[in-house]
Design an enzyme around this catalytic site. Structure first.
Site, mmCIF file in Angstrom:
data_model
loop_
_atom_site.group_PDB
_atom_site.id
_atom_site.type_symbol
_atom_site.label_atom_id
_atom_site.label_comp_id
_atom_site.label_asym_id
_atom_site.label_seq_id
_atom_site.Cartn_x
_atom_site.Cartn_y
_atom_site.Cartn_z
ATOM 1 N N GLU A 159 -12.684 -9.681 4.504
ATOM 2 C CA GLU A 159 -13.974 -10.374 4.560
ATOM 3 C C GLU A 159 -14.412 -10.908 3.183
ATOM 4 O OE1 GLU A 159 -17.033 -7.988 6.377
ATOM 5 O OE2 GLU A 159 -18.584 -9.466 5.867
ATOM 6 N N GLY A 201 1.258 -8.031 1.306
ATOM 7 C CA GLY A 201 0.649 -9.330 1.040
ATOM 8 C C GLY A 201 -0.373 -9.795 2.057
ATOM 9 N N HIS A 214 -9.419 -3.422 -5.751
ATOM 10 C CA HIS A 214 -9.074 -1.999 -5.696
ATOM 11 C C HIS A 214 -9.702 -1.400 -4.428
ATOM 12 C CE1 HIS A 214 -7.740 1.800 -7.309
ATOM 13 N NE2 HIS A 214 -8.894 2.306 -6.908
HETATM 14 C C1 GAR Z 1 -4.783 -3.455 -0.875
HETATM 15 O O1 GAR Z 1 -5.450 -2.509 -0.101
HETATM 16 C C2 GAR Z 1 -5.296 -3.413 -2.300
HETATM 17 O O2 GAR Z 1 -6.652 -3.079 -2.386
HETATM 18 C C3 GAR Z 1 -4.440 -2.336 -2.881
HETATM 19 O O3 GAR Z 1 -3.157 -2.553 -2.354
HETATM 20 C C4 GAR Z 1 -3.315 -3.074 -1.032
HETATM 21 C C5 GAR Z 1 -2.372 -4.244 -0.856
HETATM 22 O O4 GAR Z 1 -2.279 -4.621 0.486
HETATM 23 N N1 GAR Z 1 -4.453 -2.383 -4.315
HETATM 24 C C6 GAR Z 1 -4.404 -1.300 -5.077
HETATM 25 O O5 GAR Z 1 -4.317 -0.178 -4.619
HETATM 26 C C7 GAR Z 1 -4.472 -1.570 -6.587
HETATM 27 N N2 GAR Z 1 -4.708 -0.366 -7.312
HETATM 28 P P1 GAR Z 1 -1.625 -6.013 0.890
HETATM 29 O O6 GAR Z 1 -0.263 -6.083 0.200
HETATM 30 O O7 GAR Z 1 -1.474 -5.972 2.374
HETATM 31 O O8 GAR Z 1 -2.552 -7.102 0.425
#
Ligand code: GAR
Length: 188
Positions: A174, A12, A102
């Protein structure tokens, strides 16, 4: 006031960044955070930031009516997928605007199974010279809807998937909140 609901499955960091960005915003607020994983750290982050957080199961999502009613009653303007790893049922994407982030330059490195470290591993294995982020509208197909924004980063010859993940993380921090703001307020 426009309202967003954030759906996330993991740590998150994007959800937290979005919540902080809109904390004192004059026209956009984070209504709530929703996770399909009970133990996801995103739920703790939301609680710490005084944002309502909810857990739902895969069948809640697929049976849909109850969740749809929640979003309808809350008058949600935009559903934000911030590391949310399930496919949203058709009914959601037909009724609500949904954006996703993504961690690659779609249409490359998208589709089922392409999330988080799997994406970075594949990009590095293919010796790509650049990668980036894509913020796009969500439709009924994984990683397919209209692209709203992309930003690129260069990959050095010796970069590891972890190093690439760090660069992507910076781009996400960002740009994601501003892309949401721009989409909702329609400004350039
Ligand atoms: C992020 O890097 C997002 O781009 C990716 O999951 C991560 C979540 O990180 N999403 C995908 O891969 C969707 N296909 P977070 O939980 O620290 O925000």
């Amino acid at each position: 006031m426009k309202k967003i609901a954030i759906l996330a499955s993991g740590s998150g960091s994007n959800a937290e960044n979005i919540i902080r960005y809109f904390q004192h915003h004059p026209s956009i607020q984070t209504d709530s955070v929703w996770s399909n994983k009970k133990e996801a750290f995103v739920l703790e982050r939301a609680e710490r930031l005084n944002i309502e957080s909810h857990h739902f199961t895969r069948s809640d999502l697929n049976e849909t009516e109850h969740l749809l009613l929640e979003f309808r009653n809350r008058k949600i303007d935009l559903i934000v997928l911030a590391g949310f790893l399930l496919l949203l049922p058709q009914k959601f994407v037909r009724e609500f605007s949904v954006v996703n982030i993504h961690p690659a330059l779609l249409p490359s490195y998208g589709g089922k199974g392409m999330f988080g470290e799997h994406v970075h591993n594949a990009v590095i294995a293919n010796r790509e010279k650049e990668s980036g982020i894509t913020i796009h509208l969500v439709d009924e197909i994984y990683d397919h809807g209209k692209i709203l924004f992309q930003a690129k980063c260069l990959i050095d010859r010796l970069d590891t998937p972890e190093m690439l993940a760090g660069k992507i993380h910076e781009l996400e921090m960002e740009h994601f909140p501003q892309a949401i703001e721009k989409f909702l307020l329609g400004s350039d």
